[in-house]
Design an enzyme around this catalytic site. Sequence first.
Site, mmCIF file in Angstrom:
data_model
loop_
_atom_site.group_PDB
_atom_site.id
_atom_site.type_symbol
_atom_site.label_atom_id
_atom_site.label_comp_id
_atom_site.label_asym_id
_atom_site.label_seq_id
_atom_site.Cartn_x
_atom_site.Cartn_y
_atom_site.Cartn_z
ATOM 1 N N ALA A 167 0.857 -1.189 0.000
ATOM 2 C CA ALA A 167 0.000 0.000 0.000
ATOM 3 C C ALA A 167 0.896 1.243 0.000
ATOM 4 C CB ALA A 167 -0.900 0.008 1.227
ATOM 5 N N ASP A 168 0.547 2.208 -0.828
ATOM 6 C CA ASP A 168 1.317 3.445 -0.864
ATOM 7 C C ASP A 168 0.596 4.529 -0.064
ATOM 8 O OD1 ASP A 168 -0.767 4.391 -2.489
ATOM 9 O OD2 ASP A 168 0.361 4.147 -4.339
ATOM 10 N N SER A 169 1.134 5.738 -0.082
ATOM 11 C CA SER A 169 0.557 6.813 0.731
ATOM 12 C C SER A 169 -0.857 7.163 0.293
ATOM 13 C CB SER A 169 1.451 8.050 0.702
ATOM 14 O OG SER A 169 1.615 8.520 -0.617
#
Length: 87
Positions: free
Chosen positions: A37-39
Amino acid sequence: MDRSTVLAAVVDAAVEVLRLDRDAVTEDATWAGDLEADSLDLTELVMALEDRFEVEVPEDRLEGLETVGDAADVVLAAVGQAAPSGS
């Protein structure tokens, strides 16, 4: 509200919003490493949790979210701050 309830809500939101496999979303799973998961994903997740618990999580708190358990702690703190005395 207890931590296990909040943790379950974080897991549910991660599965629904980020389309993750429920078995992969454990308390110790890391957002970036284990769950990829990214920001932006975390922002969407926190928005869903804010809606569910009717709280606001300060944006600067997102920087410290490394694990699913961290997210539960941040939401739990926000719920505690929003709860009236005696709840």
